[in-house]
Scaffold this active site. Structure first.
Site, PDB file in Angstrom:
ATOM      1  N   TYR A 144     -31.315  17.701   3.940  1.00 52.32           N
ATOM      2  CA  TYR A 144     -32.070  16.641   4.598  1.00 52.32           C
ATOM      3  C   TYR A 144     -31.458  15.298   4.226  1.00 52.32           C
ATOM      4  O   TYR A 144     -31.220  15.022   3.049  1.00 52.32           O
ATOM      5  CB  TYR A 144     -33.538  16.687   4.147  1.00 52.32           C
ATOM      6  N   ASP A 239     -24.990  12.646  -0.642  1.00 53.21           N
ATOM      7  CA  ASP A 239     -26.334  12.101  -0.484  1.00 53.21           C
ATOM      8  C   ASP A 239     -27.078  12.373  -1.783  1.00 53.21           C
ATOM      9  O   ASP A 239     -27.602  13.458  -1.995  1.00 53.21           O
ATOM     10  CB  ASP A 239     -27.030  12.760   0.723  1.00 53.21           C
ATOM     11  N   LYS A 267     -35.221   6.859  -3.572  1.00 48.40           N
ATOM     12  CA  LYS A 267     -36.137   7.431  -4.561  1.00 48.40           C
ATOM     13  C   LYS A 267     -36.034   6.736  -5.937  1.00 48.40           C
ATOM     14  O   LYS A 267     -36.467   5.598  -6.044  1.00 48.40           O
ATOM     15  CB  LYS A 267     -35.949   8.940  -4.613  1.00 48.40           C
TER      16      LYS A 267
HETATM   17  C1  LIG Z   1     -35.756  11.852   0.595  1.00 48.80           C
HETATM   18  C2  LIG Z   1     -34.382  12.051   1.016  1.00 48.80           C
HETATM   19  C3  LIG Z   1     -33.806  11.283   2.044  1.00 48.80           C
HETATM   20  C4  LIG Z   1     -34.598  10.308   2.873  1.00 48.80           C
HETATM   21  O1  LIG Z   1     -35.081   9.236   2.132  1.00 48.80           O
HETATM   22  P1  LIG Z   1     -36.325   8.388   2.724  1.00 48.80           P
HETATM   23  O2  LIG Z   1     -36.516   7.296   1.712  1.00 48.80           O
HETATM   24  O3  LIG Z   1     -37.468   9.331   2.834  1.00 48.80           O
HETATM   25  O4  LIG Z   1     -35.911   7.851   4.035  1.00 48.80           O
HETATM   26  C5  LIG Z   1     -32.460  11.444   2.304  1.00 48.80           C
HETATM   27  N1  LIG Z   1     -31.720  12.321   1.620  1.00 48.80           N
HETATM   28  C6  LIG Z   1     -32.240  13.086   0.633  1.00 48.80           C
HETATM   29  C7  LIG Z   1     -31.354  14.027  -0.106  1.00 48.80           C
HETATM   30  C8  LIG Z   1     -33.586  12.992   0.318  1.00 48.80           C
HETATM   31  O5  LIG Z   1     -34.102  13.792  -0.623  1.00 48.80           O
END
Ligand SMILES: *Cc1c(COP(=O)(O)O)cnc(C)c1O
Length: 428
Positions: A144, A239, A267
């Site tokens: 994701y 990511d 995060k």
């Molecule tokens: C949570 C998450 C996102 C998206 O971040 P948001 O602040 O919710 O837009 C993207 N990549 C990873 C790996 C994530 O865990």
């Protein structure tokens, strides 16, 4: 435990907010029941609208690695708010957090702050496409990267929980530029690269996957991707929105000694405020406006409250040499305890963990990619989720999510959790 007030609040929310929630992962559709409305949180605990206390293993889906309402973060936000909450002009604070982040993360010279992990990944891919002058990207099933169009192709987290890994509204034109690969399968990636010569701008992945449960990379997977990217002029995007400043000061790059070309954050870097960021070496970052031609902007980017929270968080992590070991020890303790009681109760399961991330899957086979993660028994997970909730332990309302261990959790909390798992799994 009773959830009467939460149910009332949810009924009211449903009238004016789609599904009653501002992010689908908060809904209980996959497990049944209604979401719990939270009133406040401190340390390892949530206190809900009915006055229940819950041990929290979601921690705002990752940011609260030091526990809720961590005092230095709260104080930093309060002090900054008194001086004005947004200027749309540069502040010294932005340079301070940027300098610290660049110092903690390997192989990056510059960083740009945005407002979410979604924005970070979306911007990193645009930058990679502009820099390489190529259109296509490779992503992995079950990873994701936020809700921007290019990534909603076999996406993990809420996208898979709610049955729309390929979202309507993403045009065929956009979807054709996202090539899909299998996590932990290098041969698959090699085949895609050969079939699309000189067309792939970037490979983006969660270098430790956390949005289909927790799936660490197998031996040589990240090394293999690095080698392929270098050989074919493809940028490797880690990511690290979930893993950055969580699995080590310098994230997975540091943990496994692999260098990415672009790194995305979110995060933890915001200390619980809306922050994302992306970083790279000078030659890539200087390709961004206003220095370079790739455009990216944000009215509230680098917001002083968000930067104050993020800086207090990063400073704490940077100054506490033992924190990542402490978190890993707690995770290992919890994992061993859960495995012991599930085995004793003859439950079919697999656990995965690394650092402060852990997931429990109700299937006997190793969980190494999206396909194996999807085999988990959802009926058992539902019982598990609601059983733990009754005991006062809050995990994500989806079998596709990772649990996050925080520094605020005590060994008493972990023992309580293991006892709850024991009790609940006897009823399966
Ligand atoms: C949570 C998450 C996102 C998206 O971040 P948001 O602040 O919710 O837009 C993207 N990549 C990873 C790996 C994530 O865990």
């Amino acid at each position: 435990m009773r959830y009467q007030r939460s149910s009332q609040l949810f009924a009211e929310a449903e009238k004016v907010i789609p599904g009653g929630v501002n992010s689908p992962v908060r809904a209980f559709k996959a497990v049944g029941g209604t979401p719990i409305f939270v009133e406040r949180a401190k340390g390892a605990y949530l206190y809900d609208a009915d006055g229940n206390r819950l041990i929290d293993y979601i921690n705002s889906w990752g940011p609260m690695i030091l526990g809720h309402a961590f005092e230095p973060v709260v104080q930093a936000v309060i002090e900054k708010a008194k001086l004005g909450t947004s200027f749309g002009m540069p502040t010294e604070l932005e340079t301070q957090i940027a300098a610290l982040a660049v110092q903690m993360v390997p192989n990056v010279d510059k960083i740009r702050f945005v407002n979410s992990g979604t924005e970070a990944c979306m911007s990193a891919v645009r930058l990679a496409r502009g820099y390489t002058k190529r259109d296509k990207i490779i992503k992995f099933a079950g990873c994701y990267h936020g809700h921007s169009d290019s990534f909603l192709i076999q996406a993990g987290s809420g996208a898979v929980t709610f049955g729309s890994p390929n979202s309507p509204g993403v045009t065929a034109g956009t979807a054709k530029d996202t090539l899909l690969a299998t996590y932990n399968d290098l041969t698959n990636v090699e085949t895609l690269i050969k079939a699309n010569p000189n067309e792939i701008a970037a490979i983006i992945l969660e270098p430790v996957a956390g949005n289909m449960g927790c799936i660490p990379p197998q031996k040589d997977f990240l090394e293999g991707l690095r080698t392929l990217c270098t050989a074919h002029g493809i940028l490797l995007i880690f990511d690290e929105v979930m893993t950055g400043f969580r699995l080590a000061k310098g994230g997975v790059q540091e943990l496994f000694g692999i260098q990415a070309d672009l790194v995305c954050f979110g995060k933890v870097i915001g200390g619980g405020l809306p922050v994302g960021a992306f970083a790279a070496r000078n030659e890539i970052m200087d390709y961004l406006a206003p220095l370079g031609p790739v455009y990216q902007a944000g009215t509230l980017s680098g917001n002083p409250l968000a930067m104050a929270a993020g800086l207090a968080m990063l400073q704490t992590l940077n100054n506490d040499a033992a924190i990542f070991d402490r978190l890993a020890q707690k995770t290992a303790y919890l994992r061993a305890g859960i495995e012991k009681v599930l085995t004793a109760n003859q439950v079919v399961f697999t656990t995965n963990s690394i650092g402060s991330m852990i997931s429990v899957h109700f299937d006997a086979n190793p969980v190494v990619d999206f396909q194996s993660a999807a085999k988990g028994d959802n009926a058992t997970f539902k019982k598990f989720f609601h059983g733990l909730l009754q005991e006062g332990v809050y995990i994500a309302p989806s079998a596709y999510e990772t649990w996050f261990i925080t520094d605020a959790l005590t060994y008493e909390d972990l023992d309580f959790t293991i006892a709850a798992v024991d009790k609940v799994s006897k009823t399966f």
